[in-house]
Motif scaffolding. Structure first.
Motif, PDB file in Angstrom:
ATOM      1  N   THR A 403       0.846  -1.191   0.000  1.00 38.82           N
ATOM      2  CA  THR A 403       0.000   0.000   0.000  1.00 38.82           C
ATOM      3  C   THR A 403       0.880   1.239   0.000  1.00 38.82           C
ATOM      4  O   THR A 403       1.763   1.361   0.848  1.00 38.82           O
ATOM      5  N   PRO A 405      -0.178   4.917   0.025  1.00 34.58           N
ATOM      6  CA  PRO A 405      -1.095   6.051  -0.048  1.00 34.58           C
ATOM      7  C   PRO A 405      -0.349   7.375   0.179  1.00 34.58           C
ATOM      8  O   PRO A 405       0.421   7.493   1.134  1.00 34.58           O
ATOM      9  N   TYR A 406      -0.547   8.323  -0.682  1.00 32.64           N
ATOM     10  CA  TYR A 406       0.029   9.657  -0.499  1.00 32.64           C
ATOM     11  C   TYR A 406      -1.116  10.577  -0.100  1.00 32.64           C
ATOM     12  O   TYR A 406      -2.134  10.612  -0.779  1.00 32.64           O
ATOM     13  N   ILE A 407      -0.942  11.311   0.977  1.00 36.54           N
ATOM     14  CA  ILE A 407      -1.997  12.220   1.408  1.00 36.54           C
ATOM     15  C   ILE A 407      -1.392  13.594   1.615  1.00 36.54           C
ATOM     16  O   ILE A 407      -0.458  13.750   2.398  1.00 36.54           O
ATOM     17  N   GLU A 408      -1.891  14.560   0.872  1.00 40.70           N
ATOM     18  CA  GLU A 408      -1.328  15.914   0.956  1.00 40.70           C
ATOM     19  C   GLU A 408      -2.465  16.877   1.272  1.00 40.70           C
ATOM     20  O   GLU A 408      -3.387  17.014   0.480  1.00 40.70           O
TER      21      GLU A 408
ATOM     22  N   GLU B  46      12.454   9.622  -4.089  1.00 38.63           N
ATOM     23  CA  GLU B  46      11.165   9.304  -3.467  1.00 38.63           C
ATOM     24  C   GLU B  46      11.159   9.572  -1.966  1.00 38.63           C
ATOM     25  O   GLU B  46      10.177  10.052  -1.410  1.00 38.63           O
ATOM     26  N   TYR B  50       9.008  15.288  -0.182  1.00 37.86           N
ATOM     27  CA  TYR B  50       8.353  16.428   0.458  1.00 37.86           C
ATOM     28  C   TYR B  50       9.322  17.304   1.255  1.00 37.86           C
ATOM     29  O   TYR B  50       8.902  18.233   1.913  1.00 37.86           O
ATOM     30  N   ASN B 359       1.627  16.312   4.737  1.00 39.23           N
ATOM     31  CA  ASN B 359       1.781  15.291   3.697  1.00 39.23           C
ATOM     32  C   ASN B 359       2.087  13.983   4.390  1.00 39.23           C
ATOM     33  O   ASN B 359       3.077  13.879   5.099  1.00 39.23           O
ATOM     34  N   THR B 360       1.250  13.014   4.195  1.00 39.70           N
ATOM     35  CA  THR B 360       1.513  11.776   4.901  1.00 39.70           C
ATOM     36  C   THR B 360       1.412  10.580   3.964  1.00 39.70           C
ATOM     37  O   THR B 360       0.650  10.586   3.006  1.00 39.70           O
ATOM     38  N   LYS B 361       2.216   9.604   4.221  1.00 41.14           N
ATOM     39  CA  LYS B 361       2.264   8.428   3.362  1.00 41.14           C
ATOM     40  C   LYS B 361       2.525   7.189   4.208  1.00 41.14           C
ATOM     41  O   LYS B 361       3.660   6.847   4.486  1.00 41.14           O
ATOM     42  N   PRO B 362       1.480   6.568   4.710  1.00 38.16           N
ATOM     43  CA  PRO B 362       1.671   5.342   5.473  1.00 38.16           C
ATOM     44  C   PRO B 362       1.734   4.179   4.503  1.00 38.16           C
ATOM     45  O   PRO B 362       0.853   4.002   3.689  1.00 38.16           O
ATOM     46  N   GLN B 363       2.789   3.452   4.548  1.00 39.79           N
ATOM     47  CA  GLN B 363       3.067   2.506   3.467  1.00 39.79           C
ATOM     48  C   GLN B 363       3.269   1.098   4.023  1.00 39.79           C
ATOM     49  O   GLN B 363       4.009   0.907   4.975  1.00 39.79           O
TER      50      GLN B 363
END
Lengths: 480, 435
Positions: A403, A405-408, B46, B50, B359-363
């Motif tokens: 997964t 997901p990028y959230i901005e 990558e 940000y 800006n968040t990206k839980p991966q």
């Protein structure tokens, strides 16, 4: 242990759409040059502006690099080894559907799509595209009475150039990405659909894509424009014969929804996924994007992705109008050596915009399944609301679920939520079913159906049945 | 300007005359070669999408490579000490160079603090060769490589087998910017032996009003049955930027607990890696970031489940005010065969102003099927109903907000198990909440 083997058994299925139709095809020579672009354009008898547009895209494509960021691996594609134009040879353009090559019609009958207007009973208007050329469109007259234009892209370029000029490439510009630029340069056909102001399209519109010839790439382009207050539900299905070689499919879909309009776009993608050793299969690199141009508009993407060796696909919605809504429902199933990197983008620009993402990934065999999504809330997007849910189900210990997901978020009135889980089918669940006399295989199918239900419910009825069967077939033998 | 590879090449050659063939010498050389190929990460990288770290490298700095005579007075040192220091072991880095002179070891029975060179040459040779620069397997970028290349004056800390360190270890990173902009690169390797226990607190202080850029790497190896608590408090001024990496590697069934609190700074980037390289490991990761002004905070965490049966829990919370930006990237890897992994991750953010950004990206990247993994994240503003409830009971809006935000941060703060430090951070937050 017994259960294991039952699951393994279920996975070993055959691809039932793998037949080849022997139709003489009109092909361009292999490779891509400016001449090929000109060749395609002249074959289609296109006006000068269209050729210019294609050439611009081609020249831009030359300067671009193939994207490498996705979580997929495939050998380098030789873009000079692909036939960019292949059309079923027909001496004279058929005036009505009855004149269509009977071989062709049999193909579609095998696929379960009858071009005959008997299909009226089911009330679905079909535009069938074989090797990127539109074969025939059903129900045209009935739709025309309402002012709806539903035809192939090449027809639209000839007959409605003003609309094409106005809308084509406005959502996915030719410079957007590598595959969309390639598509803009060489696309040979596709569907065009225009719903005038205030019209509610009375039937489901549908396109069926099929790659037939060997070594060809399919590059179709779909454009749907829903004017103020209109509604349309659109279905797309895809199949391809079984070949040892990989084939390229790079499509572009553009949706435009004006004020109060609603577009519902459903896809059942079942390109040939390659055999169980990962040989052959379609590379599916698709750019799909919709724009909620007007206030209160709505775009909804539903996809069931079971086919393709490699999938690279992110149906997106640009929420520009105030109070507009974007939805994305997806089931992606990967088995054997399939790889899928799919997801969505929700760009919140207008005020009070809402988006909802429900993504279900099922991986089996040695496949890899990734969800990659972006939720972007612009500084001016007051009161934006997003909810995302990504669940993965793993069948077997050699597959992967990922997964990204990028959230901005740049506006503090936004409420954005994201949640994801990964799990396998619990032994207790299987046991519960077994105990009630349901054998393991059926139990697994039952559980998977339950898992996918939220997305299945979004599909139009005609598709839901097919999709459910597909799901079962794709996973046959994979569950343990 | 230090944004050129050539600049560092000169400096590196200066340092490299003596110990080219030693164990560390070759690691430095490799790291430097890696830096030369990778360069300074741009937003196209990558992991740095940000966070623009390039601008930091654009400035003029004093690059400190060797120990200089101490220019910091006793008084200044006393002013920056953390509460509870009387009962703590204190270790000082000045401009990135470890200072044996200033450091104070109370628990000499449990602790060994020597230079990394000495450790590599002596009885800890094995530990150093196996573990030094292990973080480069996870952080493939120029900043991390640069630190390893210039880690000539690194420190080695060893917690002896079976020992419970009664006094916590406070680590101070002091940057003296009174003589101009300063670039410092502290480095440490901490070895927590079998059945040992330690609590560590790390903090950062800038003296002077020029700008400083700290690029830090701390690698911690946790052996079987060991227990590690690690607290990082970032409360430098607006002139301070840092890239701070903590690389925890649990090589035996062990327990780690980290809390990262970031309250200020210009550009702050934290990398926290937890590698669960043995069965039945347990890791807890907590973080709180509370930023205002135009500061930029970036937390990148990795939990890598290499072996089966591990448990990890991660909770990061952020409050972003003013024009500040908060970035969170949490990765959970479950390697093939790491069955029965339980990994949870959660990131919650509150935006207080119109121009704040998150800006968040839980991966998640999962290659095993019998696992329970989940992540969640939320972004929003303060609960209006809660605010209204408090206001309707006669509490001013400002106080109500402070109350709610304090409660929000308490989920993290309550995980600081050293009372003196918890109170200290609590006070900092309260001061901030008076806004």
């Amino acid at each position: 242990m017994n259960e294991m083997s039952a699951i393994e058994k279920t996975v070993l299925n055959d691809y039932k759409y793998g037949f080849v139709t022997n139709i003489e095809a009109d092909e361009a020579p292999k490779g891509l040059t400016e001449d090929i672009v000109r060749f395609i354009s002249s074959k289609k008898n296109e006006p000068e502006w269209m050729l210019e547009w294609r050439l611009k895209a081609y020249r831009h494509w030359l300067k671009m690099e193939e994207p490498k960021w996705a979580n997929i691996k495939y050998p380098p594609i030789n873009y000079q080894d692909i036939i960019y134009y292949s059309a079923p040879k027909q001496k004279i353009k058929p005036k009505s559907l009855d004149e269509i090559d009977p071989e062709l019609r049999r193909t579609f009958e095998k696929l379960g799509i009858s071009l005959d207007e008997q299909k009226r009973l089911t009330g679905v208007a079909v535009d069938a595209v074989i090797d990127s050329v539109s074969i025939g469109t059903t129900f045209k007259e009935q739709l025309a009475e309402l002012g709806i234009i539903f035809c192939s892209m090449s027809e639209a370029i000839q007959e409605h150039p003003e609309l094409i000029k106005k809308f084509l490439g406005t959502v996915v510009p030719i410079t957007d990405n590598y595959f969309s630029a390639l598509n803009a340069a060489v696309f040979s056909d596709g569907s065009f659909c225009y719903i005038p102001k205030g019209v509610r399209c009375p039937m489901e519109l549908s396109t069926y894509f099929r790659i037939n010839a060997e070594n060809t790439g399919q590059f179709e382009r779909t454009l749907i424009v829903a004017e103020e207050g209109s509604y349309v539900s659109y279905l797309e299905g895809c199949t391809a014969p079984m070949r040892d070689k990989n084939q390229l499919h790079a499509a572009v879909v553009e949706l435009i929804a004006a004020e109060n309009a609603e577009i519902k776009y459903s896809t059942v993608q079942n390109w040939y996924p390659g055999d169980k050793d990962g040989k052959g299969g379609i590379y599916n690199f698709v750019t799909k994007r919709g724009i909620c141009q007007g206030n209160n508009s709505k775009i909804s993407w539903t996809q069931v992705e079971t086919g393709s060796a490699v999938t690279w696909k992110y149906p997106s919605v640009i929420l520009k109008g105030d109070n507009s809504t974007g939805e994305f429902y997806s089931i992606a199933v990967t088995n054997h050596h399939q790889q899928a990197d799919t997801g969505t983008k929700m760009m919140h620009i207008g005020k009070n915009t809402k988006s909802r993402i429900v993504s279900k990934g099922i991986s089996a065999g040695v496949s890899n399944n990734s969800y990659r999504g972006l939720v972007h809330v612009n500084k001016k997007a007051e009161n934006a609301r997003n909810f995302s849910q990504c669940d993965s189900l793993l069948l077997g210990d050699k597959c992967g679920a990922h997964t990204f997901p990028y959230i901005e978020v740049k506006n503090n009135s936004a409420i954005v939520e994201h949640e994801a889980t990964t799990s396998k089918i619990g032994e207790d669940q299987i046991f519960y079913c077994n105990q009630r006399g349901i054998d393991t295989e059926t139990a697994v199918a039952l559980i998977i159906n339950g898992f996918a239900r939220e997305v299945m419910n979004q599909l139009p009825m005609e598709f839901a049945v097919e999709a459910q069967k597909l799901l079962a077939v794709s996973l046959e033998g994979s569950v343990g | 300007m230090i944004n050129s590879v050539e600049y560092f090449k000169e400096k590196f050659d200066l340092l490299q005359h003596a110990n080219k063939d030693s164990l560390l010498g070759s690691v430095h050389q490799q790291a430097f070669n890696a830096f030369r190929t990778m360069g300074i990460p741009s937003v196209k990288h990558e992991e740095w999408k940000y966070t623009r770290v390039g601008s930091l490298f654009n400035k003029e700095y004093n690059v400190v490579l060797e120990q200089k005579p101490n220019t910091i007075s006793e008084k200044e040192i006393n002013a920056v000490r953390l509460p509870g220091h009387e009962e703590a072991n204190e270790l000082f880095f000045i401009n990135g160079i470890f200072s044996f002179g200033l450091s104070k070891i109370l628990s000499s029975k449990q602790l060994v603090v020597i230079s990394l060179k000495e450790a590599a040459a002596g009885e800890y040779n094995d530990v150093v060769s196996k573990n030094f620069n292990h973080s480069s397997n996870y952080l493939k970028d120029g900043v991390n490589a640069l630190n390893a290349a210039f880690a000539q004056e690194a420190v080695f800390i060893h917690i002896k087998k079976g020992q419970i360190t009664e006094h916590p270890v406070y680590i101070y990173n002091i940057t003296d910017t009174r003589s101009g902009n300063t670039f410092s690169q502290p480095r440490s390797l901490i070895h927590v032996a079998e059945n040992a226990q330690v609590q560590m607190v790390e903090t950062y202080i800038a003296l002077g009003h020029s700008q400083d850029f700290t690029s830090q790497v701390t690698e911690i190896i946790v052996e079987k049955d060991a227990h590690v608590e690690y607290y990082k408090i970032q409360h430098e001024g607006r002139d301070s930027s840092m890239v701070s990496t903590t690389h925890l590697r649990q090589v035996g069934k062990s327990y780690t607990h980290t809390v990262t609190v970031s309250l200020d700074g210009d550009i702050v980037r934290n990398n926290l890696n937890v590698v669960l390289d043995a069965e039945h490991c347990e890791a807890h990761l907590y973080g709180l970031y509370f930023q205002k002004g135009s500061s930029h905070i970036d937390n990148h965490t990795v939990v890598d489940n290499v072996k089966p049966n591990c448990f990890s829990n991660e909770l990061y919370k952020g409050i972003i005010d003013g024009d500040a930006t908060g970035v969170f990237n949490g990765k959970i890897f479950v390697q093939p065969h790491a069955q029965k992994t339980n990994a949870y991750q959660s990131n919650k953010n509150i935006l207080l102003s119109d121009s704040a950004t998150v800006n968040t990206k839980p991966q998640l990247e999962i290659f095993a099927d019998d696992v329970k993994c989940s992540h969640g994240c939320t972004i929003g503003r303060l609960d209006e109903e809660g605010l209204f409830y408090l206001q309707s009971r006669g509490i001013s809006e400002k106080t109500a907000m402070a109350l709610l935000l304090h409660a929000f941060s308490d989920d993290i703060l309550s995980n600081i198990k050293l009372p003196a430090i918890k109170n200290y951070v609590d006070e900092l937050i309260e001061k901030r909440l008076e806004m």
